[in-house]
Structure formats: structure tokens, C-alpha cells
Design a protein around this motif. Structure first.
Motif, mmCIF file in Angstrom:
data_model
loop_
_atom_site.group_PDB
_atom_site.id
_atom_site.type_symbol
_atom_site.label_atom_id
_atom_site.label_comp_id
_atom_site.label_asym_id
_atom_site.label_seq_id
_atom_site.Cartn_x
_atom_site.Cartn_y
_atom_site.Cartn_z
ATOM 1 N N ALA B 91 -21.147 34.601 95.707
ATOM 2 C CA ALA B 91 -22.544 34.211 95.609
ATOM 3 C C ALA B 91 -22.964 33.616 96.933
ATOM 4 N N ARG B 114 -29.461 39.150 87.868
ATOM 5 C CA ARG B 114 -28.073 39.158 88.334
ATOM 6 C C ARG B 114 -27.155 39.684 87.225
ATOM 7 N N ASN B 164 -27.369 32.507 91.191
ATOM 8 C CA ASN B 164 -26.128 32.886 91.842
ATOM 9 C C ASN B 164 -24.896 32.654 90.988
ATOM 10 N N VAL B 172 -18.503 30.743 96.516
ATOM 11 C CA VAL B 172 -19.923 30.584 96.832
ATOM 12 C C VAL B 172 -20.089 30.227 98.302
#
Lengths: 227, 257
Positions: B91, B114, B164, B172
């Protein structure tokens, strides 16, 4: 449990003409399980520096510092993180927390970090806060707005929530009233009886006499300044 | 636990003769947070973009522990394979929430999109999951049909994080996630990121120029200057006992609030 062997430390200030400031030289001492050793010496003699070196917060230039089986000097970041999580606790004079996180959670954090259930961790945290006379009305609030003495007790609760095999205490009784001071001394004695090795800095002499088995004068490790 | 998630060797990126970032090496384990600090132009965003495959690097390898095939060099992956990775296990949280959100789609749609990209088709389930995530980032579900244009900066940033994280990524990338936000909003975001890292065993790479942010979030820290990593180590050690002249300057230049 903690063994400091011929340890030396020099600060170098690169932006001030590479000034070198030697602060500690050939420091050696040992702390056994259940032992409490006080670092003494006048202000500026390097007590906090030595303590921070044991914690891996300051780098050590010479010698070895054993915490359990690991030499902190030259250990990887991960090894130090692991030691702090499982072996070595630290009650510093400053409370550094994410703002907005409730006190209960700040205190329970070392337990949550090792995967303890939230309810259980909060339960233990609350008992400790109660013992340290932090009123329940404050448990849901962030400690960032607390008084100095309250913040210190939050820090102490956080440090004592686990039975670490070793713990470092930087002025744990400094700004406490006599009632809370005796609670903290009881916590320290309780940890000792469970075998925790303790290194502490106590300006409060009667507290030091009360819980410490030995003292190490850090002034003896001061490098002779050569002109 | 001790298994590698990301392994970076010799990563370099040049813009013509100018160095973007050079010879960067590090690795990351699951659940670890790495901070990258440095002044503007030090190469920290270039590095982050190269790692995330948003900018093509010139040299080096970035191995990622994929779910099906183990460690794989992301630079050698096919485009669809890399795109799939960036939708599932990775992400990217942009500094400017507008770069990471679809501004003309509702908040719920931003999160649901997403999920649909990785194959979810059941509308009810998608909506429930979107509601759940909006709640986690403290966006009231009465706002689910509003567009992000109607949100404050802090809400947009939280929405971006929800969008995300809804697919349960393992890594991330964050570029100045708290930049440009009010301090009260920043605190809320820091709390959110920290608890998500713990609950989901997330790994994160966080680029910022805010030393207080890395002190609170990052286990380890890299300090960059002119494209090179000049110092790295345990976050509090690097900040409290810096060993490089540039880090000393950086640390001593922070204003005390």
C-alpha cells in the motif's frame, strides 16, 4: 545479569571543530539477579550516560556490556529491540508517548507488544495505576497533560508492568510525595525478590539506602582531562 | 517472525548526472517500521518511490517475500505481477491525500474500489467492509456517501489510509503521512498508524522530515543526505547519540516546542 566490562565513551561534536569529550573510561561493574546497584557521583559525572549505554540508547566506544547473554556493544538494532522487549526495562525521567493514547493503554503497551490479550493487559495496567494512586478518572485520558509527578508514576507503572529480568531506573522517586514514594520503593523491592537485576540513579539518599545493595561511584570512571 | 519481508541491495537511481539515491541497502522483517529522514532533496522520496515500484531504479535489487513464490525481485517482475502486488500486499500512502484518492468517488466507493480490484464482487460485503474501515479510521458512517472533496485534510488522509489498508497489505509505504496536517490531527493519525501496525503486524517504511514522528513510530531509522544513507540504526540511538555530522546538525536544529 548485567555486566559492564572496561567500558569507555567519548562524544564527538562534528559540527564544533570535531571536539572530543571523553566522559567515561574503564567502567566495570556487575549486577546479579535480585541485586540493586545505585550509580552515584556528582552531576555531570556520567551516571545517565552509563545507564543509556546499557540500554543501547547511547553507543559505547570501548568495552563490553552484557545483558543476559548478549553484548549490547555492537549488537544489531534488532537484537537490542528484542532485549528491550523481553529482558531489559527502563524507567526514564521523561514520558514519551503518542499524544491522545489513553493512560491505561500507555501502561499496558509493553504487554500488548508481546501479544497479551487487551482485556488482560488493561486489567493489570489498572491495578498498577490504582496502586500508584492515579485516579480512575484519568485512565481514559492521555498522560501528556498530567502533572510531573503523575507522568512519572505512569512511567513507573509502564516499567513495572512486566517482570523484566533486568530494569534500569532513572530517578524513579524524584518528584513523588512520601506516600507514592513508598509505593515505588515497594515495587522495586517486589521486583528484587522476583530476581530482577536493577541499576538505578537515586538522588534521594534515603530511598537509595532503602532498596540498594551496593553503590558504584561513576566519578571513578571519569577520564583525566588532559590539557 | 524472523523471516525477511523485504531485502534491498545496492539500490540506485540517477536523474541524468544527478544522484537521486545511491547504494541503499537494508532489510525489513514483518511488523517492523523503518523511518527515513533527511532534508528536502536528500533522496528519501526517490528511494521510497523506487522501492514501491513507482519510479524505475537504475541499479539494485528489491526482493519481496511474496505469498506464493517466496522471495522475488520486484524489479524483475512483469508489469501485471507488480500491479497485483501493489493492490494486495503493498500500500502507498501519499503525502497529499488527493494523490491517493479518487476525488469524484464517494468515501465508501474509495474503500470499496480497492476491494473490487482484488476480486470482491458482493456489494453488501464490500459496503460492510467499507463501513467497518471508515469506523476504524474514525470517519462516521453518515459520511460514507460523501465525496472526499467535502472532507477536511485530516479526514482525507484517514480515508486514504482506510482505502490502502482494507485489502490487508503486509507492507505500507508512507510519504510524509502527517505532513501539512494540524498537530491535533497529526496525533490522531500517529495513534491510528501505530495501532494498525501492532494489530495487523504491518511493516511500514515511513519517509518524513519530522524527527518526532519517527521517534514515535519507527523501530529503526535511516538518515539520508545527497542521495546516500549517511547513518542508520536504532531510532532512539540515532536521534540521541548521532554519529554523523549531518545527523548531529539535523537533531540539534529541531526547535523545542
Amino acid at each position: 545479569m548485567i555486566k559492564v566490562e572496561n567500558v569507555g565513551k567519548t562524544f564527538t561534536l562534528f559540527n564544533q571543530e570535531n571536539t572530543s569529550i571523553p566522559v567515561i573510561k574503564e567502567a566495570s561493574f556487575e549486577v546479579l539477579k535480585g541485586d540493586c546497584v545505585a550509580l552515584v557521583g556528582k552531576s555531570g559525572s556520567g551516571k545517565s550516560t552509563l545507564m543509556r549505554m546499557i540500554y543501547g540508547n547511547y553507543l559505547t566506544n570501548e568495552g563490553k556490556i552484557w545483558v543476559g547473554e548478549t553484548n549490547i556493544v555492537g549488537a544489531s538494532s534488532r537484537a537490542i529491540i528484542n532485549i528491550r522487549r523481553h529482558i531489559l526495562g527502563y524507567v526514564s525521567q521523561f514520558l514519551r508517548v503518542v499524544p491522545r493514547v489513553p493512560t491505561r493503554e500507555v501502561v499496558a503497551e509493553p504487554l500488548l507488544a508481546i501479544g497479551k490479550e487487551m482485556d488482560e493487559a488493561f486489567d493489570i495496567a489498572e491495578k498498577l495505576l490504582e496502586r500508584l494512586n492515579i485516579p480512575p478518572a484519568l485512565w481514559d485520558l492521555s498522560p501528556t497533560t498530567f502533572s510531573g509527578g503523575e507522568q512519572q508514576r505512569v512511567n513507573i507503572a509502564r516499567g513495572f508492568i512486566r517482570n523484566y529480568p533486568a530494569i534500569l531506573l532513572d530517578e524513579p522517586t524524584a518528584s513523588l510525595d512520601s506516600e507514592n514514594r513508598s509505593v515505588v520503593l515497594d515495587l522495586i523491592k517486589g521486583a528484587k525478590s522476583k530476581g530482577t537485576a536493577i541499576v538505578g540513579i537515586f538522588h534521594d539518599e534515603s530511598a537509595r539506602m532503602h532498596v540498594c545493595d551496593r553503590q558504584v561511584d561513576v566519578s571513578n570512571f571519569s577520564p583525566k582531562l588532559e590539557s | 517472525m524472523s523471516e525477511l519481508l523485504l531485502d534491498v541491495t545496492g539500490l540506485s537511481k540517477y536523474y541524468g548526472n544527478r544522484i537521486g539515491c545511491a547504494d541503499v541497502n537494508f532489510d525489513l522483517w514483518p511488523g517492523e517500521v523503518m523511518g527515513i529522514v533527511g532534508e528536502s532533496g536528500s533522496g528519501k522520496s526517490t528511494l521510497l518511490n523506487c522501492l514501491a515500484g513507482q519510479v524505475e531504479a537504475d541499479f539494485g535489487e528489491v526482493f519481496f517475500s511474496t505469498r506464493s513464490e517466496g522471495m522475488k525481485d520486484t524489479f524483475q517482475m512483469s508489469e501485471p505481477e507488480r500491479r497485483m502486488l501493489s493492490r494486495t500486499d503493498w500500500a502507498f500512502v501519499h503525502q497529499n491525500a488527493r494523490d491517493g484518492l479518487r476525488m469524484n468517488v464517494s468515501a465508501g466507493g474509495n474503500v470499496g474500489e480497492r476491494l473490487m480490484a482484488v476480486g470482491s464482487r458482493h456489494y453488501g460485503k464490500i459496503r460492510n467492509k467499507a463501513v467497518d474501515w471508515l469506523e476504524r479510521v474514525e470517519i462516521h458512517n453518515s459520511r460514507i456517501d460523501d465525496r472526499p472533496t467535502a472532507f477536511s485534510g485530516g479526514m482525507q488522509q484517514r480515508l486514504q489510509i482506510a482505502r490502502n489498508l482494507v485489502t490487508g497489505p503486509r507492507l505500507v509505504f508512507m510519504d510524509e503521512p502527517t505532513g501539512g496536517l494540524d498537530v491535533s490531527v497529526q496525533a490522531r493519525l500517529l495513534d491510528l498508524i501505530k495501532s494498525l501496525v501492532r494489530e495487523m503486524n504491518l511493516s511500514a517504511i515511513i519517509v518524513t522530515h519530522d524527527l518526532a514522528v519517527v521517534r514515535l513510530l519507527a523501530d529503526r531509522l535511516m538518515v539520508m543526505k545527497d542521495g546516500y544513507v549517511v547513518e542508520s540504526g536504532l531510532t532512539d540511538q540515532v536521534l540521541d547519540d548521532p554519529q554523523h555530522s549531518y545527523t548531529q546538525l539535523l537533531v540539534s536544529s529541531v526547535l523545542q516546542a
